[in-house]
Scaffold this motif. Structure first.
Motif, short mmCIF file in Angstrom:
data_model
loop_
_atom_site.label_atom_id
_atom_site.label_comp_id
_atom_site.label_asym_id
_atom_site.label_seq_id
_atom_site.Cartn_x
_atom_site.Cartn_y
_atom_site.Cartn_z
N LYS A 1 0.81 -1.22 0.00
CA LYS A 1 0.00 0.00 0.00
C LYS A 1 0.85 1.27 0.00
N THR A 2 2.12 1.15 0.27
CA THR A 2 2.98 2.33 0.20
C THR A 2 3.20 2.71 -1.25
N ARG A 3 3.37 3.97 -1.51
CA ARG A 3 3.58 4.43 -2.89
C ARG A 3 4.83 5.29 -2.94
N PRO A 4 6.02 4.69 -2.84
CA PRO A 4 7.25 5.48 -2.93
C PRO A 4 7.38 6.14 -4.29
N ALA A 5 8.07 7.26 -4.32
CA ALA A 5 8.29 7.94 -5.60
C ALA A 5 9.09 7.06 -6.53
N ALA A 6 10.10 6.38 -5.99
CA ALA A 6 10.94 5.48 -6.77
C ALA A 6 11.60 4.51 -5.79
N ILE A 7 12.17 3.45 -6.33
CA ILE A 7 12.86 2.44 -5.51
C ILE A 7 14.21 2.18 -6.14
N VAL A 8 15.25 2.25 -5.32
CA VAL A 8 16.60 1.88 -5.75
C VAL A 8 16.98 0.63 -4.96
N THR A 9 17.36 -0.43 -5.64
CA THR A 9 17.67 -1.68 -4.94
C THR A 9 18.96 -2.31 -5.47
N THR A 10 19.64 -3.00 -4.56
CA THR A 10 20.82 -3.78 -4.95
C THR A 10 20.49 -5.27 -5.00
N ASN A 11 19.20 -5.61 -4.83
CA ASN A 11 18.78 -7.01 -4.86
C ASN A 11 18.61 -7.49 -6.30
N TYR A 12 18.84 -8.80 -6.51
CA TYR A 12 18.72 -9.37 -7.86
C TYR A 12 17.32 -9.95 -8.12
N ASP A 13 16.60 -10.34 -7.08
CA ASP A 13 15.36 -11.10 -7.25
C ASP A 13 14.21 -10.21 -7.71
N GLU A 14 13.04 -10.83 -7.93
CA GLU A 14 11.88 -10.11 -8.48
C GLU A 14 10.82 -9.80 -7.42
N LEU A 15 11.21 -9.78 -6.15
CA LEU A 15 10.26 -9.52 -5.08
C LEU A 15 9.58 -8.15 -5.24
N LEU A 16 10.35 -7.13 -5.54
CA LEU A 16 9.79 -5.77 -5.60
C LEU A 16 8.83 -5.60 -6.77
N GLU A 17 9.15 -6.22 -7.90
CA GLU A 17 8.23 -6.17 -9.03
C GLU A 17 6.90 -6.82 -8.65
N HIS A 18 7.00 -7.91 -7.89
CA HIS A 18 5.78 -8.62 -7.45
C HIS A 18 4.95 -7.75 -6.50
N ILE A 19 5.62 -7.03 -5.61
CA ILE A 19 4.92 -6.22 -4.61
C ILE A 19 4.29 -4.98 -5.23
N PHE A 20 5.05 -4.27 -6.05
CA PHE A 20 4.59 -2.95 -6.51
C PHE A 20 3.92 -2.98 -7.87
N GLY A 21 3.99 -4.09 -8.59
CA GLY A 21 3.18 -4.28 -9.78
C GLY A 21 3.54 -3.42 -10.96
N ASP A 22 2.59 -3.28 -11.87
CA ASP A 22 2.84 -2.63 -13.15
C ASP A 22 2.96 -1.12 -13.06
N ASP A 23 2.62 -0.53 -11.91
CA ASP A 23 2.72 0.93 -11.78
C ASP A 23 4.17 1.40 -11.87
N TYR A 24 5.11 0.51 -11.62
CA TYR A 24 6.53 0.88 -11.57
C TYR A 24 7.29 0.25 -12.74
N SER A 25 8.07 1.07 -13.43
CA SER A 25 8.93 0.59 -14.51
C SER A 25 10.25 0.13 -13.93
N VAL A 26 10.83 -0.92 -14.50
CA VAL A 26 12.06 -1.51 -13.98
C VAL A 26 13.23 -1.16 -14.89
N HIS A 27 14.32 -0.65 -14.30
CA HIS A 27 15.55 -0.36 -15.03
C HIS A 27 16.67 -1.22 -14.43
N ILE A 28 17.32 -2.00 -15.24
CA ILE A 28 18.30 -2.98 -14.75
C ILE A 28 19.71 -2.52 -15.08
N GLY A 29 20.57 -2.44 -14.06
CA GLY A 29 21.98 -2.13 -14.25
C GLY A 29 22.26 -0.64 -14.33
N GLN A 30 23.54 -0.29 -14.14
CA GLN A 30 23.93 1.12 -14.20
C GLN A 30 23.66 1.75 -15.56
#
Length: 896
Positions: A123-152
């Motif tokens: 239910k939280t709606r952060p402006a953005a998420i920066v993560t050093t994790n490799y897994d897909e947990l965050l995509e599962h939690i926050f869904g399609d509202d958030y675009s994913v960018h991989i790597g520097q």
């Protein structure tokens, strides 16, 4: 206490008026999907290979980055040749990591749906998420509202929106090649991290920050906060740290707390942040969701950020959005909420030119990026790179011309650069040139240098007013002005009053300088702007003019075939022998002198018409070690072969296939010289003398390699499992065993501490009588003799019948003083040619020594030492081939 601090945090976030950015680390994945720790992950990977995990771990002093590097080698080595076709060596271990983490996630997927904390986090709606994790947990939690960018690179090469994005900066299981795990990966990441965070800085600056799943000493936290605070004043840092919170784990519901934690940053600065130490994270998530759910939906904010000419101003949900300019009105219906007012305005396209980025971008991005460099040189380099790239885009042009001028008009000073490149039209100016971080050069094959889209901003480092006139073939000439007024960067279109020109396309940039760059002549000016170390490629003419005095930069083409060797396609390495031979002639031209001074530099590359420093990735080429690689020329687009440019383009990183080709070329050259030397000199020197000459004369062999003696030959080893006897001597005596035992002779200044250490470790085979005389018989105490434990071990060996153990060190030395005569007799009776053997099983081996007295020398031998310095496989393979072809030196040198 907890409720009070949570309320304080909520008020601070509300005061800022925007939702926070989440920084999420491995602790969150371990909490919810039971992912392995870093060490557990490495142990799982290692178990699939034949490596000894604990031995490797000890060898790297528990450094997990280095440990991963070693395990990567064993993973690759364990593969069948059919498995590695068309795959990079990095792929296989990372693919295993991805499989492990995917299984962790799938095993917990169903439980996530009913996990109370996950429900609240969702239910939280952060402006953005920066993560050093490799897994897909965050995509599962926050869904399609958030675009994913991989790597520097996905961040560096994109226009960052800053709303509704997940930045997976250490990679993702969906793209195993992106995963950072080894020392090589992390060195590369942290080398570029300042550019990554500089690009994200405009986002971080405006938003509250929440770190969760990280230790307070985590390197990632320290790196981010160090870079961000480096450009802040003390007051700004205090304001900044007030909106940083750290969520930490408590093992008990009885042990929850909120406290200020001091963090010592990488630059030594100490900051304090609020740390919530909680057992149940749900209460923290609820507080965040309470305040972020009142903001506009993330999906709507993303739409606005993508589609506005101007960045809109927004406050809390149900409050008015100000000055919004929508490109496509039909898109509004999908997002409009009840009582949400949207103001719509339209503007003439050509009147709507402006920088689409924060006004503080110079201070936040460009200044930190170049602060260690000379601003004059930075600006000239950026302008010259753009001109070179513009010229390369023009097809079938016979000659590319670039002119750089220093002009004085009344009391004002200007820098002007003119090229006959492709020019720009209005759309290119708007969409690329004035959109910071966007470039039209990323996917081209012309070997273009620029690709980060920051060239226009760099000019503001030296001036506040820039005039630009440009023309594209068959299109109108365009004249516009960039300037800073009231602290804001602005753009205006000007009437084109320039005279018509016969040139089909060109760009002219004229900067009014903030200060004078006065020089005495054109050569001093060239040095001041950093072009005294510059050469041009074929088809280019670069002309420098200062106060009506002009010169043309030297061209490299005349020496390419004469002084350089081809390493691989489009890669050339200076042949220093050829260059020195040609430039020793008495009639050396002025041009030769200039080029010689440029080409004699080491660890420098001329890449697509620009000279840069080089960082070579030499991990797999130990013989290169600290070897300074000669001047290199690279043409074309070779990123796929291991070429990477940093954002400031002051340094280039070269790895993989390019480094391999360079190593092979250098190895072959050195090996040929070695073979020729041995053929010519084999009759003139003893082996011990040849070894010394080789170590001094051949840098690559001296790098990370020991030369052993074996079967009356010199031997190089490429095996880490090789053992040898090591002999220390203060004199290079003619040791020579008539045996197949491997031994190493080294000349050292042997201090008594290091020898005492070896005695106490029971590593010593034999020790010279002379050494014992100096440090026992002729000594007066521990100050100038052996320390107590080593002394007792020697005395017990040479006079075992004597009881040497006393209460104090003084008592022991008092006893030694009274027994000097007995100790001397024992040394004289028990020695063999001046050597006392502490390991009797080696006595027969040393009986093979030439019958010679060593009473005048310090000589100490160590038992079965493991070879730590050996030649790498690439060097070994090439040397083996040349030894096969040269039978006459096979009796002198071999590889074991």
């Amino acid at each position: 206490m907890l409720e009070k601090e949570i309320l304080k945090m909520k008020n601070k976030i509300n005061e800022k008026g925007v939702p926070p950015i989440f920084f999420i680390g491995a602790g969150i994945s371990r909490r919810y999907i039971e992912s392995p720790t870093w060490e557990e992950l490495l142990m799982q990977i290692a178990s699939t290979t034949d490596c000894n995990y604990y031995e490797l771990k000890n060898n790297v002093n528990n450094n997990f980055e280095r440990l991963a590097q070693e395990i990567e080698y064993f993973v690759f080595r364990s593969l069948m040749s059919s498995e590695i076709i068309n795959e990079d060596r990095r792929f296989f271990m990372r693919n295993n990591i991805a499989d492990i983490l995917k299984k962790c996630f799938e095993s917990q997927r169903n439980s996530l749906v009913v996990n109370n904390e996950i429900v609240k986090l969702k239910k939280t709606r952060p402006a953005a998420i920066v993560t050093t994790n490799y897994d897909e947990l965050l995509e599962h939690i926050f869904g399609d509202d958030y675009s994913v960018h991989i790597g520097q690179d996905s961040v560096l090469n994109k226009n960052v929106l800053g709303v509704g994005d997940i930045y997976k900066i250490h990679g993702c299981v969906t793209d195993p090649s992106s995963i950072l795990i080894t020392k090589e990966d992390y060195d590369n990441f942290f080398e570029k991290s300042k550019y990554l965070y500089a690009k994200l800085l405009t986002i971080f600056w405006e938003y509250p920050l929440i770190f969760m799943g990280y230790s307070i000493s985590d390197r990632n936290i320290l790196d981010i906060l160090t870079i961000m605070t480096e450009i802040m004043s003390k007051d700004e840092i205090n304001s900044f740290t007030e909106r940083i919170w750290l969520l930490d784990y408590s093992s008990s519901s009885e042990d929850v707390s909120v406290e200020m934690k001091n963090i010592t940053l990488l630059n030594g600065r100490v900051i304090s942040v609020t740390c919530f130490k909680l057992y149940d994270y749900g209460v923290f998530y609820e507080a965040i969701s309470d305040i972020t759910s009142k903001k506009l939906p993330v999906k709507f904010l993303k739409f606005l950020k993508k589609n506005l000419y101007e960045v809109c101003t927004y406050n809390e949900y149900n409050k008015q959005l100000l000055d919004v300019n929508i490109k496509n009105i039909n898109d509004i219906d999908e997002f409009t909420e009840e009582n949400t007012y949207i103001g719509i305005t339209t503007k003439n396209e050509k009147e709507d030119l402006k920088f689409q980025i924060s006004e503080e971008v110079i201070e936040l991005l460009i200044e930190p990026l170049y602060k260690q460099q000379d601003k004059k040189k930075v600006v000239v380099r950026e302008l010259l790179q753009n001109s070179l790239d513009a010229c390369k885009k023009v097809r079938n042009k016979v000659k590319y011309e670039i002119n750089i001028y220093y002009l004085k008009e009344e009391d004002k000073h200007y820098l002007k650069i003119v090229d006959n490149g492709i020019g720009m039209n209005f759309n290119e100016i708007k969409e690329n040139y004035l959109t910071i971080g966007k470039s039209s050069k990323k996917d081209t094959r012309e070997g273009l240098v620029g690709k980060y889209g920051i060239g226009a901003l760099s000019m503001f480092l030296v001036g506040d007013n820039v005039d630009i006139i440009t023309k594209k073939s068959y299109e109108d000439m365009i004249h516009f002005k960039l300037f800073i007024k009231d602290g804001k960067k602005q753009v205006i279109m000007l009437e084109n009053n320039s005279k018509e020109t016969s040139i089909n396309s060109f760009t002219e940039i004229k900067i009014q300088l903030n200060d004078n760059w006065n020089c005495s002549n054109v050569n001093e000016f060239i040095s001041k702007i950093g072009l005294d170390n510059y050469i041009t490629n074929k088809n280019f003419e670069i002309k420098i003019t200062y106060d009506k005095e002009s010169t043309i930069l030297k061209n490299i083409e005349s020496k390419l075939d004469e002084w350089f060797d081809i390493v691989t396609d489009n890669v050339y390495l200076i042949n220093e022998d050829k260059m020195n031979e040609k430039t020793q002639e008495g009639n050396k031209s002025d041009e030769d002198k200039v080029l010689y001074n440029i080409f004699k530099q080491k660890n420098i590359v001329f890449y697509n018409d620009m000279i840069s420093n080089v960082i070579y990735e030499k991990d797999n080429y130990k013989q290169l070690g600290n070897y300074s690689i000669p001047f290199l020329i690279i043409n074309g687009k070779l990123e796929s072969m291991g070429l990477e440019t940093e954002l400031s383009r002051n340094t280039i990183k070269i790895s993989h296939k390019i480094v391999e080709s360079i190593a092979v070329k250098i190895y072959e050259s050195e090996i040929i010289k070695l073979i020729n030397f041995l053929v010519d000199e084999k009759e003139n020197y003893q082996l011990i003398e040849l070894k010394k000459i080789i170590k001094n004369k051949f840098t690559l062999i001296n790098n990370n390699c020991d030369i052993l003696f074996y079967n009356n030959k010199l031997a190089l080893t490429c095996s880490q499992s090789c053992y040898h006897i090591e002999i220390w001597s203060n004199h290079f005596t003619d040791f020579q065993f008539e045996t197949d035992y491997k031994y190493l002779i080294e000349q050292y200044i042997m201090d008594k501490k290091s020898i005492a250490d070896q005695i106490e470790n029971e590593s010593i085979i034999c020790i010279s009588v002379k050494y014992l005389y100096d440090y026992i018989i002729n000594a007066t105490g521990s100050r100038n003799g052996l320390r107590q434990k080593a002394l007792l071990m020697i005395l017990k060996h040479i006079l075992p019948e004597e009881h040497w153990y006393k209460d104090t060190n003084a008592d022991i030395w008092s006893n030694v003083m009274s027994r000097k005569s007995d100790i001397k007799d024992a040394c004289n009776q028990n020695n063999y040619n001046g050597l006392i053997f502490l390991k009797d099983e080696y006595r027969m081996l040393f009986n093979k020594l030439y019958n010679k007295s060593y009473n005048q020398y310090y000589i100490i031998a160590f038992k079965n030492k493991h070879v730590e310095k050996n030649i790498d496989n690439n060097f070994s393979n090439i040397l083996s081939r040349y030894l096969e072809e040269n039978k006459e030196i096979q009796g002198i040198l071999e590889i074991i």
